[in-house]
Write an enzyme that holds these catalytic residues in place. Structure first.
Site, PDB file in Angstrom:
ATOM      1  N   CYS A 106       0.854  -1.193   0.000  1.00 26.78           N
ATOM      2  CA  CYS A 106       0.000   0.000   0.000  1.00 26.78           C
ATOM      3  C   CYS A 106       0.889   1.241   0.000  1.00 26.78           C
ATOM      4  CB  CYS A 106      -0.880  -0.022   1.255  1.00 26.78           C
ATOM      5  SG  CYS A 106      -1.661   1.558   1.640  1.00 26.78           S
ATOM      6  N   CYS A 110      -4.024   7.316  -1.529  1.00 29.58           N
ATOM      7  CA  CYS A 110      -5.305   7.423  -2.252  1.00 29.58           C
ATOM      8  C   CYS A 110      -6.418   8.016  -1.401  1.00 29.58           C
ATOM      9  CB  CYS A 110      -5.724   6.054  -2.759  1.00 29.58           C
ATOM     10  SG  CYS A 110      -4.351   5.114  -3.415  1.00 29.58           S
ATOM     11  N   THR A 197      -4.218   5.218   7.363  1.00 32.60           N
ATOM     12  CA  THR A 197      -3.185   4.850   6.380  1.00 32.60           C
ATOM     13  C   THR A 197      -2.260   6.040   6.088  1.00 32.60           C
ATOM     14  OG1 THR A 197      -4.686   3.270   5.375  1.00 32.60           O
ATOM     15  CG2 THR A 197      -2.861   4.017   4.009  1.00 32.60           C
ATOM     16  N   GLU A 263      -0.169   2.098   9.140  1.00 27.45           N
ATOM     17  CA  GLU A 263      -1.405   2.534   9.773  1.00 27.45           C
ATOM     18  C   GLU A 263      -1.082   2.954  11.197  1.00 27.45           C
ATOM     19  OE1 GLU A 263      -1.970  -0.247   7.669  1.00 27.45           O
ATOM     20  OE2 GLU A 263      -3.148   0.986   6.283  1.00 27.45           O
ATOM     21  N   HIS A 298     -13.307   5.697  -3.369  1.00 24.27           N
ATOM     22  CA  HIS A 298     -12.257   4.922  -2.697  1.00 24.27           C
ATOM     23  C   HIS A 298     -12.393   3.413  -2.924  1.00 24.27           C
ATOM     24  CE1 HIS A 298      -8.788   4.823  -0.294  1.00 24.27           C
ATOM     25  NE2 HIS A 298      -9.314   4.191   0.735  1.00 24.27           N
ATOM     26  N   TYR A 302      -9.264   0.551  -4.886  1.00 21.96           N
ATOM     27  CA  TYR A 302      -8.672  -0.736  -4.496  1.00 21.96           C
ATOM     28  C   TYR A 302      -8.198  -1.583  -5.674  1.00 21.96           C
ATOM     29  CZ  TYR A 302      -8.822  -0.246   0.473  1.00 21.96           C
ATOM     30  OH  TYR A 302      -8.542   0.175   1.745  1.00 21.96           O
ATOM     31  N   CYS A 304      -5.596  -0.921  -6.686  1.00 16.74           N
ATOM     32  CA  CYS A 304      -4.203  -1.012  -6.223  1.00 16.74           C
ATOM     33  C   CYS A 304      -3.837  -2.463  -5.972  1.00 16.74           C
ATOM     34  CB  CYS A 304      -4.001  -0.187  -4.962  1.00 16.74           C
ATOM     35  SG  CYS A 304      -4.914  -0.808  -3.529  1.00 16.74           S
ATOM     36  N   GLU A 452      -6.350  -5.373   4.957  1.00 21.54           N
ATOM     37  CA  GLU A 452      -6.819  -4.065   4.491  1.00 21.54           C
ATOM     38  C   GLU A 452      -7.797  -4.239   3.336  1.00 21.54           C
ATOM     39  OE1 GLU A 452      -3.929  -1.405   2.812  1.00 21.54           O
ATOM     40  OE2 GLU A 452      -4.999   0.334   3.565  1.00 21.54           O
TER      41      GLU A 452
HETATM   42 FE1  SF4 Z   1      -3.318   1.841   0.034  1.00 20.05          FE
HETATM   43 FE2  SF4 Z   1      -4.762   0.825  -1.947  1.00 20.05          FE
HETATM   44 FE3  SF4 Z   1      -5.896   2.366  -0.040  1.00 20.05          FE
HETATM   45 FE4  SF4 Z   1      -4.272   3.379  -1.939  1.00 20.05          FE
HETATM   46  S1  SF4 Z   1      -6.302   2.420  -2.229  1.00 20.05           S
HETATM   47  S2  SF4 Z   1      -4.251   3.880   0.227  1.00 20.05           S
HETATM   48  S3  SF4 Z   1      -2.747   1.759  -2.109  1.00 20.05           S
HETATM   49  S4  SF4 Z   1      -4.968   0.321   0.207  1.00 20.05           S
HETATM   50 FE    FE Z   2      -7.295   1.989   2.622  1.00 13.77          FE
END
Ligand code: SF4
Ligand code: FE
Length: 509
Positions: A106, A110, A197, A263, A298, A302, A304, A452
């Site tokens: 992570c 974001c 985060t 975190e 958001h 994810y 990501c 997460e």
């Molecule tokens: Fe982390 Fe993914 Fe959340 Fe971005 S979207 S802060 S990379 S968990």
């Molecule tokens: Fe998150």
């Protein structure tokens, strides 16, 4: 009172960013002690490196990870950009996948991006209703952030106390962040935000309510920006599985020596927010809109995890090769299965962005149904990808001796001999790959890749509620009734011409 947390005018490279974090005197607690300089702490540094990568990517691939700021006319991180068309939303996702691939974890940036984008339209609509001036304040604040190219974290999740009670009903009123007093210059807030985060790695933090609020919850309807080193803020660092391995020295047993997530619990004790940085104060009826819009952005951020999944699939394919079985048909099949799952996450996230639409403010927002579907996949699929990676890795992923044993003058030789896979692959390389799989499925980065994925941006039930609200069963029942001959041609016209909600976006041309 606003402290400028950096001595650098504008942050451009990852190195600039890391330097900007030094000497800030944050109150960060870890293992019961205050951390002198988080940047140099071996357990914290990997999370800083991951965030630094967002700057380095913007230098290496400016079209992907930066934009021209409408405020300054200069290049600024895409994480600070307000989306003005669907392509902007899509490019956020592409950037997120690439950063997941480059860090295997992570990269923490974001939440702020999604907070800005949702606040942009919510402040606009609040001003229309209440003749407030939140939207202009928000733009002024954004301009400041663009000028220095800062990292802004979004702090939403309150600690919540008794989950069956509204904020104002809690025995301890600090269970949700709230305004405790007001002055001519601004407000003071007290409360705590959980599992934030990248908070220590940010320059600024935007606090927001965590859920729908009622008339009696006015003091909890507060949105405002504070520098992370504001007076009265304490950070208590969250532990991650196997985190102390980074304090052992060495680079093998950590699995991913360079990058990690972060975190922390953030405690606010009488923290001042000046009026110019307040973007909601008391408009409780807009809290639900803010939370819903934020989650629409958001939950598709994810994607990501598809980038992180690419790394894990690569690790699983590599360990199969190192074990000498890359061509076995069941191994190939499992890699195909992992890829199918991983691309399913990406597909729904990116579709949510492509199906984005304009809000009254002009900012684009992504499709909430597909965003929730994306996040709901993310609560399950990485676990299956992780299970398959462990299947391909074999039991050594959890029984491997330590790096110190490998380096021992006597037993090291034995380990090099008996832990060998394919003859031309050094034993150490095989150990490194196994440790990476361990890191992502059981160790530090399993926090980001698995847990997460389950709870970040809302636990699975939160997405099921949203999907349930938007699934338009009445519309679907009418489709069935027309085809079954239960309803008339007139209704058929209604089905074609009077689209609403999700289907309005599906059939938008
Ligand atoms: Fe982390 Fe993914 Fe959340 Fe971005 S979207 S802060 S990379 S968990
Ligand atoms: Fe998150």
């Amino acid at each position: 009172m606003t402290q400028n947390p950096t001595k650098i005018d504008k942050i451009i490279t990852g190195e600039d960013y890391i330097n900007s974090l030094r000497g800030r005197n944050l109150r960060v607690y870890l293992f019961g002690e205050m951390v002198k300089e988080p940047v140099d702490h071996p357990m914290i540094r990997p999370s800083i490196n991951a965030l630094a990568k967002t700057y380095d990517l913007a230098v290496a691939a400016p079209e992907l990870a930066s934009v021209i700021s409408p405020f300054t006319g200069e290049r600024v991180s895409r994480f600070l950009h307000i989306c003005t068309d669907a392509k902007d939303l899509v490019l956020q996702n592409k950037m997120q996948r690439k950063l997941g691939q480059l860090t295997g974890t992570c990269f923490q940036r974001c939440v702020g991006m999604d907070a800005f984008n949702s606040l942009y339209s919510v402040t606009f609509e609040m001003d229309e209703k209440y003749k407030t001036s939140y939207h202009q304040r928000m733009k002024d604040f954004l301009k400041k952030m663009h000028t220095c190219n800062y990292v802004v974290g979004g702090a939403m999740t309150d600690v919540k106390g008794d989950r069956s009670l509204a904020p104002h009903q809690q025995e301890d009123q600090d269970m949700f962040l709230r305004v405790t007093r007001r002055t001519e210059e601004g407000v003071y807030v007290t409360g705590a935000k959980a599992h934030q985060t990248g908070c220590i790695n940010s320059h600024w933090m935007v606090v927001m309510p965590t859920m729908r609020l009622g008339e009696n919850d006015k003091d909890f309807a507060i949105v405002g920006a504070v520098p992370v080193d504001a007076k009265g803020i304490t950070y208590i660092y969250g532990r991650q599985s196997c985190d102390t391995r980074s304090m052992e020295g060495g680079t093998i047993d950590v699995g991913n020596a360079q990058y990690g997530g972060q975190e922390a619990m953030v405690i606010f004790e009488d923290v001042f927010i000046p009026t110019e940085n307040i973007f909601m104060d008391g408009e409780y009826d807009f809290a639900a809109m803010l939370v819903e819009r934020f989650t629409a952005y958001h939950r598709r951020s994810y994607v990501c995890k598809s980038g992180v999944g690419d790394v894990l699939i690569g690790a699983a394919a590599s360990i199969a090769e190192m074990n000498g079985v890359p061509k076995a048909s069941h191994i190939k099949d499992k890699l195909v299965q992992m890829t199918h799952l991983n691309e399913t996450i990406y597909a729904t996230g990116i579709a949510s962005s492509y199906q984005g639409y304009a809000t009254d403010s002009g900012a684009y927002i992504c499709d909430s149904m597909l965003s929730n579907v994306c996040k709901h996949h993310v609560t399950k699929m990485p676990y299956e990808v992780g299970r398959l990676a462990q299947d391909l890795a074999g039991g050594l992923v959890a029984t491997l001796p330590s790096e110190q044993d490998l380096n021992h003058p006597e037993i090291g030789k034995l380990l090099k001999k008996y832990l060998k896979g394919k003859a031309d692959i050094p034993t150490e390389d095989r150990m490194r790959m196994l440790r990476l799989i361990e890191n992502m499925t059981l160790g530090r980065n399993a926090v980001g890749y698995l847990t997460e994925s389950m709870h970040g941006a809302g636990s699975p039930q939160a997405q099921r509620i949203q999907i349930g609200r938007a699934m338009q069963l009445e519309y679907k029942k009418r489709l069935a009734k027309i085809i079954a001959g239960v309803e008339t041609e007139e209704d058929k016209d209604l089905v074609i011409n009077e689209l609403s909600g999700y289907f309005e976006r599906v059939f938008a041309i």
